[in-house]
Motif scaffolding. Structure first.
Motif, short mmCIF file in Angstrom:
data_model
loop_
_atom_site.label_atom_id
_atom_site.label_comp_id
_atom_site.label_asym_id
_atom_site.label_seq_id
_atom_site.Cartn_x
_atom_site.Cartn_y
_atom_site.Cartn_z
N GLU A 46 -0.51 -1.45 4.83
CA GLU A 46 0.04 -1.26 3.50
C GLU A 46 0.09 -2.58 2.74
O GLU A 46 0.30 -3.64 3.33
N VAL A 47 -0.09 -2.51 1.43
CA VAL A 47 0.11 -3.67 0.58
C VAL A 47 1.59 -3.80 0.25
O VAL A 47 2.34 -2.82 0.32
N GLU A 48 1.99 -5.03 -0.07
CA GLU A 48 3.37 -5.34 -0.48
C GLU A 48 4.38 -5.07 0.63
O GLU A 48 5.58 -4.94 0.35
N ILE A 80 0.54 -8.75 1.85
CA ILE A 80 -0.73 -8.65 1.13
C ILE A 80 -0.47 -7.98 -0.22
O ILE A 80 0.02 -6.86 -0.27
N PRO A 81 -0.80 -8.67 -1.32
CA PRO A 81 -0.52 -8.11 -2.64
C PRO A 81 -1.52 -7.02 -3.02
O PRO A 81 -2.59 -6.88 -2.43
N THR A 82 -1.18 -6.26 -4.05
CA THR A 82 -2.02 -5.15 -4.48
C THR A 82 -3.38 -5.61 -5.00
O THR A 82 -4.33 -4.83 -5.03
N SER A 83 -3.49 -6.88 -5.39
CA SER A 83 -4.78 -7.39 -5.86
C SER A 83 -5.81 -7.46 -4.74
O SER A 83 -7.00 -7.65 -4.99
N TRP A 84 -5.35 -7.29 -3.49
CA TRP A 84 -6.25 -7.28 -2.33
C TRP A 84 -6.28 -5.90 -1.68
O TRP A 84 -6.56 -5.76 -0.50
N ALA A 85 -6.01 -4.87 -2.46
CA ALA A 85 -6.02 -3.51 -1.93
C ALA A 85 -7.44 -2.95 -1.87
O ALA A 85 -8.33 -3.37 -2.60
N GLN A 104 2.93 -3.71 11.61
CA GLN A 104 3.60 -3.46 10.34
C GLN A 104 4.54 -2.26 10.49
O GLN A 104 4.14 -1.24 11.07
N SER A 154 -4.82 -2.17 2.59
CA SER A 154 -5.24 -3.54 2.33
C SER A 154 -6.72 -3.70 2.70
O SER A 154 -7.24 -2.96 3.54
N PHE A 203 -9.76 -5.44 -4.43
CA PHE A 203 -10.20 -6.71 -3.84
C PHE A 203 -11.53 -7.19 -4.40
O PHE A 203 -11.86 -8.38 -4.31
#
Length: 266
Positions: free
Chosen positions: A64-66, A19-24, A91, A29, A140
């Motif tokens: 966590e993201v990334e 999950i990228p940081t743009s969806w934090a 995770q 996340s 997000f």
């Protein structure tokens, strides 16, 4: 990475995604995306033709993201008309979310009750939109538009027990897509807990448990169309809020019923 691309990644084996940081959502996340990914993994192991009726989600810890997160789904029981399915999100070797779902075929019944009517909000263009301000708003929210029609914004010292308005996906390459259960999970969870407007200054809050019931069959509608959402605080004390919510299609058809236990650190 768009929401659609995230779902496609989970649909492919192995069911793992970064999950990228743009969806934090703060340090974690976005929970609606985690729930949607778990649902996609569960649907893949469910008997064909059985739509989801309910999902019970427990957020065990922050995702966590990334960092890769895997979604391990299994069918617990396949009955004559209902499938009971379970999924764990893992995770770094730790369980971060648990989801139990019921998928069921329709059956004949003499009981039929029309859904609660929608709240009759003003049209979206006349409602205040929650703006996306980089570094101030959860990342997000750049993907989802929310327009307030009832209640107040978070951290406004409001004492109202209702909050709601309109919601839809922003561009995000989904203009030609149809709304699915996965999208609906993200839209519903995009709204902050209805308890946040009661606070006078920013403070952490998160979902502890979340249950969503889906009205079947789901209508055909574009994923970037507006849906109505209304949440009601039923009780709040000792750092926990209990919130009931409903979601309607633009034509007034009920789409989903949500219940949430939210933690409040303020």
């Amino acid at each position: 990475m768009t929401f659609t691309e995230m779902l496609q990644a989970v649909r492919a084996a192995p069911r793992s995604v970064v999950i990228p940081t743009s969806w934090a959502q703060g340090r974690a996340s976005f929970g609606g995306l985690v729930a949607a990914a778990a649902y996609e993994a569960m649907r893949a192991v469910t008997q064909e033709g059985r739509p989801v009726r309910s999902l019970a989600i427990t957020f065990v810890g922050p995702v966590e993201v990334e960092v890769p997160v895997s979604f391990e789904a299994e069918a617990l029981r396949e009955g004559r008309s209902v499938s009971q399915v379970f999924c764990r999100a893992v995770q770094n070797g730790q369980v971060v979310a648990l989801v139990q779902g019921s998928f069921g075929e329709s059956r004949s019944s003499s009981v039929e009750v029309e859904n609660l009517p929608p709240p009759g909000f003003r049209e979206p263009e006349h409602c205040q939109e929650l703006p996306f301000i980089r570094k101030l708003m959860p990342a997000f929210t750049q993907h989802i538009a929310m327009r307030w029609a009832r209640g107040h914004m978070p951290f406004s010292s409001s004492r109202e027990v209702e909050m709601g308005g309109w919601m839809r996906f922003r561009g995000d390459g989904v203009a030609d897509a149809s709304l699915e259960v996965s999208h609906l999970l993200a839209l519903i969870d995009a709204w902050p807990p209805a308890t946040l407007p009661h606070l006078k200054s920013p403070a952490p809050s998160s979902s502890l448990t979340w249950t969503v019931e889906f009205i079947q069959p789901q209508p055909q509608m574009p994923v970037d169309g507006w849906c109505q959402y209304r949440a009601t605080i039923e009780h709040a004390r000792d750092g926990y809020g209990h919130i009931a919510a409903h979601c309607w299609a633009p034509d007034g058809r009920l789409l989903a019923i949500s219940r949430q236990t939210a933690t409040i650190f303020g």
